[in-house]
Every structure is written in C-alpha cells, then in structure tokens.
Design a protein around this motif. Structure first.
Motif, PDB file in Angstrom:
ATOM      1  N   UNK A 117      43.960  41.437  38.392  1.00  0.00           N
ATOM      2  CA  UNK A 117      42.964  40.666  39.280  1.00  0.00           C
ATOM      3  C   UNK A 117      43.439  40.477  40.714  1.00  0.00           C
ATOM      4  N   UNK A 118      42.334  40.215  41.600  1.00  0.00           N
ATOM      5  CA  UNK A 118      42.543  39.828  43.045  1.00  0.00           C
ATOM      6  C   UNK A 118      41.548  38.803  43.498  1.00  0.00           C
ATOM      7  N   UNK A 119      42.146  37.644  43.910  1.00  0.00           N
ATOM      8  CA  UNK A 119      41.390  36.552  44.257  1.00  0.00           C
ATOM      9  C   UNK A 119      42.095  35.844  45.421  1.00  0.00           C
ATOM     10  N   UNK A 120      41.767  36.065  46.802  1.00  0.00           N
ATOM     11  CA  UNK A 120      42.390  35.760  47.900  1.00  0.00           C
ATOM     12  C   UNK A 120      41.860  34.245  48.244  1.00  0.00           C
ATOM     13  N   UNK A 121      42.401  33.313  47.407  1.00  0.00           N
ATOM     14  CA  UNK A 121      41.991  32.059  47.772  1.00  0.00           C
ATOM     15  C   UNK A 121      43.207  30.900  47.274  1.00  0.00           C
ATOM     16  N   UNK A 122      43.163  29.821  47.850  1.00  0.00           N
ATOM     17  CA  UNK A 122      44.247  28.812  47.271  1.00  0.00           C
ATOM     18  C   UNK A 122      43.653  28.350  46.350  1.00  0.00           C
ATOM     19  N   UNK A 123      44.302  28.304  45.095  1.00  0.00           N
ATOM     20  CA  UNK A 123      44.118  27.657  43.935  1.00  0.00           C
ATOM     21  C   UNK A 123      44.861  26.518  43.234  1.00  0.00           C
ATOM     22  N   UNK A 124      44.522  25.490  42.791  1.00  0.00           N
ATOM     23  CA  UNK A 124      45.195  24.710  41.977  1.00  0.00           C
ATOM     24  C   UNK A 124      44.684  24.506  40.454  1.00  0.00           C
ATOM     25  N   UNK A 125      45.793  24.082  39.455  1.00  0.00           N
ATOM     26  CA  UNK A 125      45.536  24.296  38.156  1.00  0.00           C
ATOM     27  C   UNK A 125      45.503  22.802  37.440  1.00  0.00           C
ATOM     28  N   UNK A 145      25.860  27.893  26.623  1.00  0.00           N
ATOM     29  CA  UNK A 145      24.591  27.250  27.169  1.00  0.00           C
ATOM     30  C   UNK A 145      24.661  26.985  28.519  1.00  0.00           C
ATOM     31  N   UNK A 146      25.846  26.675  29.125  1.00  0.00           N
ATOM     32  CA  UNK A 146      25.930  26.552  30.473  1.00  0.00           C
ATOM     33  C   UNK A 146      26.643  27.247  31.274  1.00  0.00           C
ATOM     34  N   UNK A 147      27.653  27.972  31.015  1.00  0.00           N
ATOM     35  CA  UNK A 147      28.583  28.749  31.818  1.00  0.00           C
ATOM     36  C   UNK A 147      28.636  30.143  31.139  1.00  0.00           C
ATOM     37  N   UNK A 148      27.667  30.976  31.115  1.00  0.00           N
ATOM     38  CA  UNK A 148      27.824  32.276  30.450  1.00  0.00           C
ATOM     39  C   UNK A 148      28.627  33.247  31.191  1.00  0.00           C
ATOM     40  N   UNK A 149      28.791  33.016  32.518  1.00  0.00           N
ATOM     41  CA  UNK A 149      29.663  33.764  33.137  1.00  0.00           C
ATOM     42  C   UNK A 149      30.897  33.718  32.938  1.00  0.00           C
ATOM     43  N   UNK A 150      31.620  32.640  32.322  1.00  0.00           N
ATOM     44  CA  UNK A 150      32.818  32.616  31.828  1.00  0.00           C
ATOM     45  C   UNK A 150      32.875  33.455  30.718  1.00  0.00           C
ATOM     46  N   UNK A 151      32.026  33.254  29.556  1.00  0.00           N
ATOM     47  CA  UNK A 151      32.049  34.220  28.499  1.00  0.00           C
ATOM     48  C   UNK A 151      32.111  35.797  28.851  1.00  0.00           C
ATOM     49  N   UNK A 152      31.338  36.004  29.721  1.00  0.00           N
ATOM     50  CA  UNK A 152      31.389  37.451  30.346  1.00  0.00           C
ATOM     51  C   UNK A 152      32.609  37.762  31.033  1.00  0.00           C
ATOM     52  N   UNK A 153      33.313  36.847  31.794  1.00  0.00           N
ATOM     53  CA  UNK A 153      34.490  37.023  32.207  1.00  0.00           C
ATOM     54  C   UNK A 153      35.818  37.413  31.220  1.00  0.00           C
ATOM     55  N   UNK A 154      35.686  36.708  30.262  1.00  0.00           N
ATOM     56  CA  UNK A 154      36.728  36.864  28.971  1.00  0.00           C
ATOM     57  C   UNK A 154      36.324  38.410  28.598  1.00  0.00           C
ATOM     58  N   UNK A 155      35.238  38.824  28.413  1.00  0.00           N
ATOM     59  CA  UNK A 155      35.068  40.275  28.048  1.00  0.00           C
ATOM     60  C   UNK A 155      35.505  41.048  28.946  1.00  0.00           C
ATOM     61  N   UNK A 156      35.232  40.714  30.367  1.00  0.00           N
ATOM     62  CA  UNK A 156      35.697  41.779  31.225  1.00  0.00           C
ATOM     63  C   UNK A 156      37.203  41.892  31.233  1.00  0.00           C
ATOM     64  N   UNK A 157      37.859  40.709  31.023  1.00  0.00           N
ATOM     65  CA  UNK A 157      39.506  41.046  31.190  1.00  0.00           C
ATOM     66  C   UNK A 157      39.747  41.548  30.075  1.00  0.00           C
ATOM     67  N   UNK A 158      39.316  41.333  28.781  1.00  0.00           N
ATOM     68  CA  UNK A 158      39.957  41.923  27.600  1.00  0.00           C
ATOM     69  C   UNK A 158      39.644  43.321  27.565  1.00  0.00           C
ATOM     70  N   UNK A 190      39.314  32.299  33.432  1.00  0.00           N
ATOM     71  CA  UNK A 190      38.931  33.802  32.989  1.00  0.00           C
ATOM     72  C   UNK A 190      38.136  34.085  34.192  1.00  0.00           C
ATOM     73  N   UNK A 191      37.360  33.363  34.824  1.00  0.00           N
ATOM     74  CA  UNK A 191      36.533  33.839  36.249  1.00  0.00           C
ATOM     75  C   UNK A 191      37.534  34.614  37.178  1.00  0.00           C
ATOM     76  N   UNK A 192      38.513  33.718  37.319  1.00  0.00           N
ATOM     77  CA  UNK A 192      39.599  34.285  38.468  1.00  0.00           C
ATOM     78  C   UNK A 192      40.051  35.678  38.054  1.00  0.00           C
ATOM     79  N   UNK A 193      40.560  35.587  36.874  1.00  0.00           N
ATOM     80  CA  UNK A 193      41.312  36.744  36.294  1.00  0.00           C
ATOM     81  C   UNK A 193      40.230  37.970  36.394  1.00  0.00           C
TER      82      UNK A 193
END
Length: 242
Positions: A128-136, A13-26, A235-238
């Motif tokens: 994946x390629x994500x040229x940023x500083x990330x914390x988890x 409902x709120x973050x469909x891009x995350x769901x699409x990212x899961x599909x992209x990676x798999x 998932x979006x980063x991956x």
C-alpha cells in the motif's frame, strides 16, 4: 487460499467500497475471494438487545454460508466478535447439537481483516501507498473482546508514505455502541465530543479503525463540524497503491 468475505450489513448497505477494498487487498496477496450470496446479518443487534432466540437462525445461516471456506474474513471486529465469542453460546442455549458442531467448525476460521493479515498470514506490508497523516482509533470490540492488539498499527506502519500520528486517550470509546447511541443519544454525543477533540489534537488528516460502525459515528460528526478530517476504514487505506 479460498476465502469467504463476510461483508456485514453495514458495509454492504452503506460502505460497499470497504468491502471492495478487502477483496482488493486479499487478491493482491494471491488469494481467491468469494462472496457467498446466502450471508445475512450476524445477529449482533438482536443478541445485544435480548432477542437471543431470534439470533439463532442467523448463526445457522452463517455456518451454512461459510462452512466450506479455509478462512472467513470480515472488515468488522464487532461482527467477528459476535461470531467467535457468542455463536457457541447461542448454539448451546438453543440446545441444537447440529448447530453447535457447525459453529465449532467455522468460528475458529473467522477473522477480522487486520488479524488475518498480520497474525494468520504473517503479512504487514501489503504493497500500500497512502501519503497522509493517519491516526488509529481502537474500537471497543476490537480492543476488549476480539483483542486485535497492535495488528492494525503494524499494517499502518508498513504503508509507504503514511505518517502515523498518536491519538490521545486512544482507548476511549467513540460513543457508538450499536443501539446505545440511539437509546442514550445525549451520553453518546458527549463521549463522541471527547473523541473528536482527541482526533483534532492528533493533527491527522484521516482517522481509521477496523469497524465501519464506529467510523460512521465519528465520520458523521467530523463532517457536521467541518473539521476537514476524513474517516476511512483500514481496508481502504491498505487497498491504496497510488
């Protein structure tokens, strides 16, 4: 492998891009991903607030929607915990032997995304390629109940261009806790303030996690404060390649 995507209510409902990212990676890894239209809420909110009887039909619906898949993958450690840890208790409490059998068949094949990638498939480099500083931020359900361990960190370390920054007091809660944030707003906000201070101290451009619920809590506060840090699901980063 034929995989069923359990997208969850919040993502759908709120973050469909995350769901699409899961599909992209798999799909990038060569798997077939289906979205069973019959899926609904996992019932966690009902279960956690004492409406266990009302959550039983949701467990039954989940088993029916995902029963035929080799694996069920979700971008939510929280919802994966509900399925894996509490569905058996729901079935037992309902005295429904048919549901108990269905749950016993599907729950062991239900995985949070990072665990599925790193521990089940044995893959950490997903291209994946994500040229940023990330914390988890290790979410409470992922850390304490589902015990995803360092699977998300192994995946992040394999992302090209990514600089992984340590998050001070990382295992502290973000203050969300589902309905806790609504019922105990002042306490939730105080916990969140500490988490925001830690994120700023990390020097990260992006904060990531394996639950959009926690990222909703954190990302909203980051935006309101104008701190210039983005909240993005793992998932979006991956899924990023350029």
């Amino acid at each position: 492998m034929r995989i069923g995507l359990f997208v969850t209510c919040l993502t759908d409902t709120l973050f469909p891009d995350t769901g699409r990212a899961v599909v992209t990676v798999l799909e990038r890894l060569g798997h077939q991903v289906d979205f069973p239209a019959g899926q609904t809420c996992c019932g966690q909110m009902h279960f956690n607030t004492g409406y266990r009887r009302e959550a039983v039909p949701m467990a039954r619906g989940f088993a029916a929607a995902f029963g035929g898949y080799e694996a069920v993958v979700t971008p939510s450690a929280s919802c994966a915990s509900m399925v894996r840890e509490y569905y058996p208790a729901l079935a037992a409490g309902a005295g429904d032997t048919g549901l108990a059998r269905a749950v016993a068949e599907v729950t062991p094949r239900t995985y949070e995304l990072s665990v599925f990638l790193a521990d089940v498939l044995g893959v950490t480099d997903v291209g994946a390629y994500f040229p940023h500083t990330v914390t988890y931020h290790p979410t409470c359900h992922g850390l304490r109940m589902l015990k995803v361990g360092d699977a998300p960190l192994r995946l992040l370390r394999a992302v090209r261009g990514l600089n992984l920054a340590d998050l001070p007091d990382a295992e502290a809660c973000c203050g969300f806790g589902g309905t806790f944030a609504v019922k105990n707003a002042d306490t939730s906000s105080a916990i969140l303030d500490d988490k925001l201070d830690a994120i700023v101290e990390s020097g990260a451009e992006v904060i990531t996690a394996v639950d959009m619920s926690c990222l909703l809590q954190i990302g909203g506060a980051l935006s309101r404060r104008g701190l210039g840090v983005e909240a993005r699901h793992l998932a979006e980063i991956l899924a990023e390649t350029a």
